[in-house]
Design a protein around this motif. Structure first.
Motif, mmCIF file in Angstrom:
data_model
loop_
_atom_site.group_PDB
_atom_site.id
_atom_site.type_symbol
_atom_site.label_atom_id
_atom_site.label_comp_id
_atom_site.label_asym_id
_atom_site.label_seq_id
_atom_site.Cartn_x
_atom_site.Cartn_y
_atom_site.Cartn_z
ATOM 1 N N ILE A 151 7.301 2.360 -3.353
ATOM 2 C CA ILE A 151 8.339 2.570 -4.368
ATOM 3 C C ILE A 151 7.835 3.470 -5.493
ATOM 4 C CG2 ILE A 151 9.554 0.444 -3.822
ATOM 5 C CD1 ILE A 151 8.116 -0.892 -6.164
ATOM 6 N N ALA A 152 7.028 4.432 -5.139
ATOM 7 C CA ALA A 152 6.472 5.355 -6.135
ATOM 8 C C ALA A 152 7.562 6.130 -6.862
ATOM 9 C CB ALA A 152 5.502 6.317 -5.450
ATOM 10 N N ALA A 153 8.710 6.328 -6.212
ATOM 11 C CA ALA A 153 9.774 7.131 -6.820
ATOM 12 C C ALA A 153 10.655 6.336 -7.778
ATOM 13 C CB ALA A 153 10.642 7.748 -5.715
ATOM 14 N N TRP A 154 10.427 5.034 -7.880
ATOM 15 C CA TRP A 154 11.276 4.245 -8.767
ATOM 16 C C TRP A 154 11.031 4.613 -10.227
ATOM 17 C CZ3 TRP A 154 11.689 -1.622 -7.195
ATOM 18 C CH2 TRP A 154 12.346 -1.717 -5.960
ATOM 19 N N PRO A 155 12.079 4.789 -11.001
ATOM 20 C CA PRO A 155 11.899 5.042 -12.438
ATOM 21 C C PRO A 155 11.469 3.762 -13.157
ATOM 22 C CG PRO A 155 14.222 4.875 -11.920
ATOM 23 C CD PRO A 155 13.504 4.842 -10.595
ATOM 24 N N GLU A 156 10.979 3.935 -14.371
ATOM 25 C CA GLU A 156 10.561 2.786 -15.161
ATOM 26 C C GLU A 156 11.763 1.884 -15.449
ATOM 27 O OE1 GLU A 156 7.932 1.953 -19.238
ATOM 28 O OE2 GLU A 156 8.669 3.953 -18.738
ATOM 29 N N THR A 188 2.473 -4.380 -6.145
ATOM 30 C CA THR A 188 1.110 -4.037 -6.554
ATOM 31 C C THR A 188 0.919 -2.520 -6.472
ATOM 32 O OG1 THR A 188 0.310 -4.330 -4.283
ATOM 33 C CG2 THR A 188 0.154 -6.229 -5.762
ATOM 34 N N THR A 189 -0.116 -2.046 -7.118
ATOM 35 C CA THR A 189 -0.512 -0.639 -7.019
ATOM 36 C C THR A 189 -1.727 -0.560 -6.103
ATOM 37 O OG1 THR A 189 0.304 -0.168 -9.245
ATOM 38 C CG2 THR A 189 -1.277 1.386 -8.290
ATOM 39 N N GLU A 190 -1.614 0.240 -5.035
ATOM 40 C CA GLU A 190 -2.657 0.272 -4.020
ATOM 41 C C GLU A 190 -2.940 1.705 -3.576
ATOM 42 O OE1 GLU A 190 -1.716 -2.313 -0.806
ATOM 43 O OE2 GLU A 190 -1.292 -4.033 -2.088
ATOM 44 N N PRO A 191 -4.118 1.925 -2.999
ATOM 45 C CA PRO A 191 -4.444 3.272 -2.495
ATOM 46 C C PRO A 191 -3.769 3.530 -1.154
ATOM 47 C CG PRO A 191 -6.276 1.776 -2.133
ATOM 48 C CD PRO A 191 -5.263 0.997 -2.909
ATOM 49 N N ARG A 192 -3.212 4.713 -1.010
ATOM 50 C CA ARG A 192 -2.622 5.128 0.252
ATOM 51 C C ARG A 192 -2.988 6.591 0.499
ATOM 52 N NH1 ARG A 192 -2.201 0.518 0.588
ATOM 53 N NH2 ARG A 192 -0.418 -0.783 1.177
ATOM 54 N N VAL A 193 -2.926 7.019 1.768
ATOM 55 C CA VAL A 193 -3.230 8.404 2.134
ATOM 56 C C VAL A 193 -1.936 9.210 2.078
ATOM 57 C CG1 VAL A 193 -4.150 9.944 3.898
ATOM 58 C CG2 VAL A 193 -5.137 7.656 3.591
ATOM 59 N N VAL A 246 3.620 -0.573 -4.305
ATOM 60 C CA VAL A 246 4.016 -1.068 -2.982
ATOM 61 C C VAL A 246 4.741 -2.399 -3.144
ATOM 62 C CG1 VAL A 246 3.164 -1.921 -0.764
ATOM 63 C CG2 VAL A 246 2.113 0.088 -1.817
ATOM 64 N N LEU A 247 5.869 -2.526 -2.441
ATOM 65 C CA LEU A 247 6.651 -3.767 -2.421
ATOM 66 C C LEU A 247 6.584 -4.365 -1.016
ATOM 67 C CD1 LEU A 247 8.703 -5.848 -3.457
ATOM 68 C CD2 LEU A 247 10.522 -4.183 -3.023
ATOM 69 N N PRO A 248 5.831 -5.454 -0.815
ATOM 70 C CA PRO A 248 5.762 -6.070 0.511
ATOM 71 C C PRO A 248 7.041 -6.844 0.835
ATOM 72 C CG PRO A 248 4.407 -7.292 -1.049
ATOM 73 C CD PRO A 248 4.952 -6.113 -1.791
ATOM 74 N N LEU A 249 7.438 -6.807 2.097
ATOM 75 C CA LEU A 249 8.674 -7.453 2.545
ATOM 76 C C LEU A 249 8.403 -8.333 3.759
ATOM 77 C CD1 LEU A 249 10.934 -4.283 2.336
ATOM 78 C CD2 LEU A 249 10.986 -6.215 0.739
ATOM 79 N N SER A 250 9.069 -9.471 3.803
ATOM 80 C CA SER A 250 8.965 -10.389 4.943
ATOM 81 C C SER A 250 10.371 -10.761 5.394
ATOM 82 C CB SER A 250 8.206 -11.666 4.556
ATOM 83 O OG SER A 250 6.915 -11.380 4.083
#
Length: 366
Positions: free
Chosen positions: A191-196, A320-325, A336-340
C-alpha cells in the motif's frame, strides 16, 4: 391475575438474559411503561409493560436466562376486560411451546442431546452447555442431578458461567466448529501508494465489494443439510467490533452500492449503538460476508472463524513497513497490509477464494 410471558423477539431468537428490572413487585404501571431490559444476540432490548395495573410478582433475576414464552411477571389488571390480543408478543397460557428452533438451522450441527424441557431451561439459566454434560438418565438423558453436579464442580474450580456477548460468542463458535470446513489463504497488499490519513476500514470495505463482484461465490450462504447455497446480489458486510464486554459484528448494508462517506457515517453510527448497547438485534444479523480488521490491535495473519451460514471472512493484519525488491531490482521500504481469507471449503473452491483475494489486493493497491 394475568401472566406476562417473554414475547417472541423475532429473528429466530430462543431466549434472553435479564439485564435489569425497571419495576418492583407491588408497583403500579401503565401500558408501555418500561418493564425490564433483556439482552439477546448481543443487543439490549427494553420490554414495555403490556397492561396497566399492579405488578403482583416478578419471575427471574438479573443474569437469569429466560426462554421465549417463560413467565416474566404477574399482573393485577385495572381493567379486567383488557384485550390481550392488542399486545404485540403476548403468548396465551394455553399456547404450546416447541423445543424446535423458531428459525431453520443449517444442518450439520452436533447431534441433539437428550434432556427434558425443565433440564434445558435450567441449563440455559446457568450457562451450562448440555453437550459437555454426561447424562446418567435413561438412554443417557441428562437429569437435574447431572446439572447440579456440573454446577458444583464448576463453582468449586472457580468457573463462572458466561453471560451476554461472551455467551453468544461461545454458542456461535461452537456452531461454526461443528459445521464449517475451514481453509485459509494468505497474501499481502503493498500500500505504498496510499496517501496519508487513508481510511483503512473504508478501503477494506470497498476492496471486499470489488472482490464479491469479481467472485460472487464468496458472498453467499451455505446449507450443508441440503447441500445448497444462496449467492447474494447485495453485499451485507459484517464488521467485527471489539468491546470490553465481548465481540459484536454489526452489519453494514449494501456496501457495493453506497459511497464512502455514506458508508463511514453508517459505520460510525453502528459503533455508537454498539458502545451504548442500543443496537437493534436485526442489525446484528444477516451478514453475507465478514471483515475482521484485527491488525488495529495486533497480529499479522490469522485463521479466522466463519460463522454459518456465511462462507467467508476476510482478516486484515497489522500494517508494517518492510523491505521489498522493486521492479528495478533495488531494495526499498514499503508499507504492507497482510490479509487472511478463511472460507468454507464445502461451498467455495480454492480457485474462487484466490481470485477473490487477488481482486481485493488489486483494489487495495490502486
Amino acid at each position: 391475575m394475568r401472566t406476562f410471558r417473554l414475547p417472541d423477539l423475532g429473528e429466530g431468537l430462543q431466549d434472553a438474559e435479564i439485564v435489569a428490572w425497571h419495576v418492583s413487585a407491588g408497583d403500579r404501571v401503565v401500558t408501555d411503561q418500561p418493564l425490564l431490559s433483556v439482552e439477546t444476540e448481543k443487543a439490549v432490548v427494553e420490554i414495555p409493560a403490556p397492561w396497566s395495573g399492579r405488578v403482583a410478582e416478578l419471575h427471574g433475576e438479573p443474569g437469569d436466562v429466560i426462554a421465549i414464552g417463560d413467565r416474566l411477571a404477574e399482573f393485577d389488571l385495572e381493567d379486567a376486560k383488557a384485550d390481550a390480543g392488542t399486545v404485540v408478543g403476548d403468548l396465551p397460557k394455553e399456547a404450546p411451546r416447541s423445543e424446535k428452533p423458531a428459525a431453520p438451522r443449517t444442518a450439520g450441527a452436533a447431534p441433539r442431546v437428550k434432556a427434558a424441557p425443565a433440564v434445558r431451561a435450567l441449563a440455559r439459566k446457568r450457562g451450562i452447555d448440555l453437550a459437555a454434560v454426561s447424562g446418567t438418565g435413561p438412554e443417557g438423558a441428562i437429569t437435574i442431578a447431572d446439572l447440579e453436579g456440573q454446577s458444583a464442580e464448576m463453582l468449586a474450580e472457580g468457573f463462572q458461567p458466561l453471560q451476554g456477548p461472551r455467551r453468544t460468542m461461545a454458542r456461535n463458535m461452537a456452531s461454526a466448529h461443528a459445521e464449517i470446513v475451514p481453509t485459509t489463504v494468505s497474501d499481502e497488499a503493498v500500500i505504498a501508494a496510499w496517501p496519508e490519513h487513508t481510511d483503512v476500514t473504508m478501503r477494506l470495505v470497498r476492496a471486499i465489494a470489488a472482490g464479491c463482484r469479481a467472485e460472487p461465490a464468496l458472498n453467499a450462504w451455505y446449507d450443508g443439510g441440503r447441500q445448497a447455497r444462496l449467492v447474494h446480489d447485495k453485499i451485507d458486510l459484517g464488521i467485527a467490533v471489539n468491546t470490553d464486554e465481548g465481540l459484536f459484528v454489526p452489519v453494514l448494508r449494501d456496501v457495493g452500492n453506497r459511497d464512502e462517506k455514506d458508508l463511514r457515517n453508517g459505520f460510525e453510527a453502528m459503533k455508537r449503538d454498539v458502545e451504548a448497547r442500543s443496537i437493534p438485534p436485526a442489525e446484528l444479523l444477516g451478514q453475507t460476508i465478514t471483515l475482521s480488521n484485527f491488525g488495529m490491535i495486533g497480529g499479522r495473519q490469522a485463521a479466522l472463524v466463519v460463522v454459518p451460514p456465511q462462507v467467508a471472512i476476510l482478516g486484515a493484519g497489522r500494517i508494517t513497513t518492510e523491505p521489498r525488491v522493486s521492479k528495478e531490482g533495488e531494495i526499498v521500504a514499503v508499507r504492507v497490509l497482510p490479509l487472511s481469507l478463511t472460507f468454507d471449503h464445502r461451498a467455495v473452491t480454492g480457485a474462487e477464494a484466490t481470485r477473490f483475494l487477488m481482486t481485493v489486493i488489486q483494489e487495495l493497491e490502486r
